[in-house]
Write a protein that holds these residues in place. Structure first.
Motif, short mmCIF file in Angstrom:
data_model
loop_
_atom_site.label_atom_id
_atom_site.label_comp_id
_atom_site.label_asym_id
_atom_site.label_seq_id
_atom_site.Cartn_x
_atom_site.Cartn_y
_atom_site.Cartn_z
N SER A 26 0.86 -1.18 0.00
CA SER A 26 0.00 0.00 0.00
C SER A 26 0.90 1.23 0.00
CB SER A 26 -0.89 0.02 1.24
OG SER A 26 -1.76 -1.07 1.26
N SER A 27 0.72 2.10 -0.99
CA SER A 27 1.54 3.31 -1.09
C SER A 27 0.65 4.54 -1.07
CB SER A 27 2.36 3.29 -2.38
OG SER A 27 3.26 2.20 -2.39
N PRO A 28 1.09 5.60 -0.37
CA PRO A 28 0.27 6.82 -0.29
C PRO A 28 0.22 7.56 -1.61
CG PRO A 28 2.40 7.16 0.74
CD PRO A 28 2.35 5.71 0.37
N VAL A 29 -0.94 8.10 -1.91
CA VAL A 29 -1.14 8.92 -3.10
C VAL A 29 -1.98 10.13 -2.72
CG1 VAL A 29 -0.92 7.02 -4.75
CG2 VAL A 29 -3.16 7.55 -3.78
N ASN A 30 -1.81 11.21 -3.46
CA ASN A 30 -2.65 12.40 -3.27
C ASN A 30 -3.97 12.24 -3.99
OD1 ASN A 30 0.37 14.05 -3.51
ND2 ASN A 30 -0.96 14.43 -1.75
N THR A 31 -5.03 12.69 -3.35
CA THR A 31 -6.34 12.66 -3.99
C THR A 31 -7.17 13.83 -3.46
OG1 THR A 31 -8.23 11.25 -4.52
CG2 THR A 31 -7.37 11.09 -2.29
N GLN A 32 -8.44 13.85 -3.79
CA GLN A 32 -9.34 14.92 -3.38
C GLN A 32 -10.27 14.44 -2.27
OE1 GLN A 32 -8.87 18.01 -4.97
NE2 GLN A 32 -7.14 16.84 -5.79
N GLY A 33 -10.68 15.37 -1.41
CA GLY A 33 -11.59 15.01 -0.34
C GLY A 33 -12.41 16.20 0.10
N SER A 34 -13.40 15.93 0.94
CA SER A 34 -14.23 16.99 1.50
C SER A 34 -14.59 16.64 2.93
CB SER A 34 -15.50 17.20 0.67
OG SER A 34 -16.35 16.07 0.79
N LEU A 35 -14.88 17.65 3.70
CA LEU A 35 -15.29 17.47 5.09
C LEU A 35 -16.34 18.50 5.43
CD1 LEU A 35 -14.58 16.11 7.93
CD2 LEU A 35 -13.19 18.14 8.32
N VAL A 36 -17.44 18.07 6.01
CA VAL A 36 -18.44 18.99 6.56
C VAL A 36 -18.75 18.52 7.97
CG1 VAL A 36 -19.46 19.65 4.36
CG2 VAL A 36 -20.34 17.66 5.57
N GLY A 37 -19.01 19.46 8.87
CA GLY A 37 -19.24 19.05 10.24
C GLY A 37 -19.88 20.12 11.09
N LEU A 38 -20.14 19.73 12.34
CA LEU A 38 -20.82 20.59 13.31
C LEU A 38 -20.22 20.36 14.68
CD1 LEU A 38 -23.29 22.34 14.32
CD2 LEU A 38 -24.52 20.16 14.54
N ASN A 39 -19.90 21.46 15.38
CA ASN A 39 -19.52 21.43 16.80
C ASN A 39 -20.64 22.04 17.63
OD1 ASN A 39 -16.07 22.30 16.15
ND2 ASN A 39 -16.92 20.29 16.53
N LEU A 40 -21.03 21.39 18.72
CA LEU A 40 -21.95 21.95 19.70
C LEU A 40 -21.26 21.92 21.06
CD1 LEU A 40 -25.27 20.13 18.69
CD2 LEU A 40 -24.58 22.46 18.07
N ALA A 41 -21.41 23.01 21.83
CA ALA A 41 -20.79 23.05 23.16
C ALA A 41 -21.74 23.70 24.15
CB ALA A 41 -19.48 23.84 23.11
#
Length: 887
Positions: A728-743
């Motif tokens: 297994s070798s690392p490669v660059n790719t595309q990603g996304s992240l969406v999220g919510l913090n509540l405190a």
């Protein structure tokens, strides 16, 4: 599918956009004073109101933990404390080794720890590791094992980026601030603590000592602070492991089981370690004049981490592959049990091979000996501040830091004769219940002593220089600007030497009867399954294995496939404007320009002896704060950030010769760039009360995934013969992240209070790669490595003038640890319950009682799906009782 919340910014467009916004806001400017950018999560009761006041007035998404908090919770390193901060998660493993009972790395935005930058007093700090695979992995993330909480004045968590922060934290930055002598109220301050730490698993009580002395002169112009610590801890971890999952052949003797996944080696593991952390910190402050001051500081910490891991494994390799691997498989003696396409239970009896079982073994026992495992970290740093006049202030920083890790990692292996047969059953909890009749006795049947191993040493060092300035302006909308530059030279070096075992060390006759014992009666510790009551597997003593390593093992041959050297030069410059367009709106806008140059010397099958890389980054940022209503604060942040690849991802290889698989590297990796947007609102609905919500999203360019390929490497266990490895070798790719913090945080009155926070994060790889696990097929997994979808913290406290109590529970969902041989490894969801109590006898003496892992969670790692268990572990509970003295 791309989320509408995900920003899609080019660097230049971003810079132009934020600068245009600042000009537009200046048209509506009114006079107002700038505010400090800190949110402080301080101690129980007295400092709660101060915390909320500072949070209300801060400009950016920032959290701060103070030393008072750390002192009142069972936190033995900084990562323990950070685990309770909203939006922050921690890991207690750097690889697929499970947990060793102490938080080691920090993650922000639920992204991999490589995307969180850790600094100390604003500068980088090098560290190492003591565990071989983690040393080879070459991570940039600081190992918090080296940073005891005793050092901390405060910890600043920057959730959103800004131009004056050192680049490298695509997800965020953690800045650890140490104490300074001129900050103390008294001329002389002396404090000390002494604790006894009891481990329920190791059944050992060990000492932990720390002391601090701070002095300053009457004029408050010169001061010196010294701090030392020595903390010993014995660990014992019970475990169960699927060491080698494979598939039966297409022509397997039982056609119903052909092509099914089977655990060829199923182990009962016992990890034993003595961990001793020692070191000190020295700081001096000098106000040479009213407008000129200097801070000089130095730090050194070392962790001696001698450890042994005994793995007693039921061996079904020969029934599947034939005695001596002759290819003649045999049927199970009892009907096997399938769970999907995985053999969940199987047993081969003593007569499975008929009259001749020569070359077959029922037990393989490995003792992984690491008798000199060690890691350290050090730095020397000089800060200077010159107030040139009432409008201009200049600051500077210069220093050097170095960290290292080293270990002999030697496997002592014995084989026990076929005797009564071997097999296993996987319990509902994922624990291997071993079925090895007669396996309590070591049967010398000519298998000899096998030996595998290496010596690994890594050095990480950086020299840096930084200059910053702040200029006050006459503009009401832009009251001041900050500007600066930074240069750094970094080098990471990995040396690996293969082990040669003397022939005299291969004869099992050299093992004396006195060195052969058995696991303890509770050999699976407090795991929830007691396999084969009364059965105690044989165990070769740690002392004999250590003496065997010293006498018969040498380390002289370079493992050139896995060694590397990386030189990295970085330079950066920035300008940032502090904004005050109205009396209700404040913030900052700026841009940071970064250049990275790398020279990589590493092994790549069929590749070059060295690789040159150069990257230029434009990192714009905007942070805004607004009073949108009475006791309601709104926040907005927009920025581009970056993280450089791990050194071990750029170079080096972690190979498994027995299984012919491993994790490779890729010297062509580019940095991970992240376009981030945050929206937040805070409602201060009552005195000492807060409810906060924060939406965040990131578009990730270059996020790491793993491609799978077959590559030729020299098999060190087979005399260096070339073999094909599943890599297994690392490669660059595309990603996304969406999220919510509540405190939520609230003092309820009468000394009682509550706090809670929750984070939801949905991180995905958005580009399919045919050779990765996110490949467009039905069984694909496109979640980002390191991302837990849900995590939360719950806490309650009570405090009056004499007594304090606090309890907290932290939980995070399942997340992907990494990839090996084309398969993803997952850490199952788990939580930890901690508590602390203190009694203040008088202003000089306080008694403490603290506990970590009260619930002793079951920690499970698995491969691809939960039918193939990699490991199940329990570390036990640790209780600390002690006294703190202050004068």
């Amino acid at each position: 599918m791309k989320s509408n919340l995900t920003p899609n910014l080019t660097p230049i467009a971003s810079a132009v956009a934020v600068l245009v916004m600042s000009v537009a806001m200046s048209a509506h400017a009114q006079q107002a004073a700038p505010v400090q950018q800190e949110v402080v999560v301080t101690g129980i009761r007295g400092s709660l109101q101060q915390s909320l006041n500072q949070k209300k007035n801060s400009e950016s998404f920032v959290e701060v933990i103070t030393a008072e908090d750390i002192g009142k919770m069972p936190d033995k390193n900084v990562a323990d404390s950070l685990s309770r901060v909203s939006g922050v998660t921690t890991t207690s493993a750097g690889s697929a080794e499970g947990s060793f009972g102490e938080n080691e790395h920090v993650q922000m935005r639920s992204l991999s720890s490589q995307m969180t930058l850790t600094t100390l007093n604003g500068h980088t700090v090098s560290s190492g590791d003591w565990y071989g695979p983690n040393i080879a992995a070459g991570g940039r993330s600081v190992s918090f094992t080296l940073l005891p909480s005793d050092l901390v004045g405060s910890v600043v968590v920057h959730k959103s980026s800004q131009a004056d922060l050192v680049e490298g934290g695509a997800a965020g930055t953690v800045d650890i601030l140490t104490r300074r002598p001129l900050d103390f109220k008294e001329k002389m301050t002396v404090s000390a603590s002494a604790e006894a730490a009891y481990s329920s698993a190791a059944k050992s009580t060990d000492p932990a000592l720390s002391a601090l002395v701070s002095w300053k002169n009457d004029d408050n112009t010169f001061g010196v602070l010294g701090q030392v610590f020595s903390q010993t801890r014995k660990l014992q971890r019970a475990g169960s492991e699927g060491v080698w999952w494979d598939k039966t052949g297409a022509n397997y003797a039982d056609p119903a089981l052909a092509g099914k996944a089977i655990s060829l080696l199923s182990g009962a593991t016992l990890f034993e370690q003595t961990r001793k952390r020692e070191g000190g910190y020295l700081a001096a402050q000098w106000k040479a004049a009213n407008n000129l001051s200097f801070d000089l500081s130095g730090f050194y910490a070392t962790v001696d981490a001698k450890n042994y891991n005994t793995n007693y494994m039921a061996d079904v390799i020969n029934p599947v592959n034939g005695p001596g691997w002759n290819g003649v498989s045999v049927k199970p003696t009892k009907p096997a049990v399938l769970k999907g396409n995985t053999i969940n239970s199987v047993f081969y009896g003593k007569d499975a091979f008929g009259a001749n079982s020569a070359g077959a073994w029922s037990v393989v026992e490995d003792v992984a000996a690491r008798p000199d495992a060690k890691t350290d970290s050090q730095f020397v740093n000089l800060d200077a501040k010159w107030t040139v006049n009432s409008d201009l202030t200049l600051t500077g920083k210069v220093g050097t830091t170095k960290g290292s890790g080293k270990t002999k990692d030697v496997g002592f292996e014995v084989l026990s004769g076929w005797d009564q047969g071997a097999g296993y059953t996987v319990s509902p909890e994922g624990i291997f219940i071993l079925d090895v009749p007669g396996g309590a006795k070591f049967t010398r049947a000519g298998g000899g002593i096998g030996g595998w191993g290496s010596y690994t040493e890594s050095t990480d060092k950086e020299t840096y220089a930084q200059a910053d300035g702040e200029l006050k302006l006459s503009s009401e909308a832009i009251p001041s600007i900050k500007f600066g530059m930074r240069f750094a030279k970094h080098e990471r070096d990995l040396t690996k030497l293969g082990m040669t075992l003397a022939d005299a060390g291969k004869d099992e006759k050299i093992i004396p009867d006195s060195a052969v014992g058995n696991y303890d009666a509770n050999w699976y510790g407090n795991l929830p399954v007691n396999p084969t009551p009364g059965f105690r597997p044989f165990k070769i003593s740690n002392d004999f294995v250590a003496s065997w390593v010293d006498k018969y093992a040498t380390f002289t041959t370079h493992a050139t496939q896995q060694e590397f050297n990386i030189k990295e030069d970085t330079s950066a410059a920035y300008v940032m404007a502090n904004l005050q367009p109205t009396d209700k709106v404040s913030g900052n806008v700026g841009v940071r320009l970064v250049q990275t140059k790398m020279n990589i010397k590493a092994f790549l099958p069929g590749g070059l002896p060295s690789y040159e890389q150069s990257f230029n980054d434009v990192l714009p940022s905007l942070n805004l704060r607004a009073d949108v209503a009475k006791n309601v604060v709104g926040r907005f942040a927009l920025n581009r950030s970056m993280s450089r690849p791990e050194f071990g991802q750029l170079a080096g290889n972690d190979l498994r010769d027995l299984q012919h698989n491993g994790v490779g590297s890729n010297p062509y990796l580019t940095p991970i760039r992240s376009n981030n947007v945050d929206f937040g609102v805070e409602w201060y609905f009552a005195p000492k009360a807060l409810f906060a919500a924060n939406l965040f999203a990131s578009k990730l360019d270059g996020v790491i995934a793993y491609g799978n390929s077959k590559l030729p490497y020299a098999d060190a266990a087979n005399g260096g013969a070339i073999a094909i490895y599943d890599i297994s070798s690392p490669v660059n790719t595309q990603g996304s992240l969406v999220g919510l913090n509540l405190a939520y945080e609230q003092a309820l009155g009468g000394g009682f209070g509550l706090n809670a926070n929750y984070t939801y994060a949905d991180g995905k790889q958005t580009d399919k790669i045919a050779t990765s696990t996110c490949n467009g097929k039905a069984a694909e997994d496109c979640t980002l490595y390191g991302t837990s979808k849900n995590s939360y913290n719950l806490g309650a406290f009570f405090e009056n003038d004499s007594f304090g109590a606090r309890i907290s529970y932290s939980f995070r969902d399942t997340y992907k640890l990494g990839n090996r041989g084309g398969k993803d490894y997952f850490q199952d969801g788990n939580g930890s319950l901690n508590a602390s109590f203190n009694y203040t006898f008088n202003k000089n003496i306080q008694f403490t009682l603290e506990a970590q892992n009260l619930n002793d969670p079951l920690l499970t790692t698995y491969v691809t799906d939960q039918t193939q268990i990699a490991g199940v572990y329990k570390n036990g509970m640790t209780v600390y009782a002690g006294v703190r003295l202050k004068y």
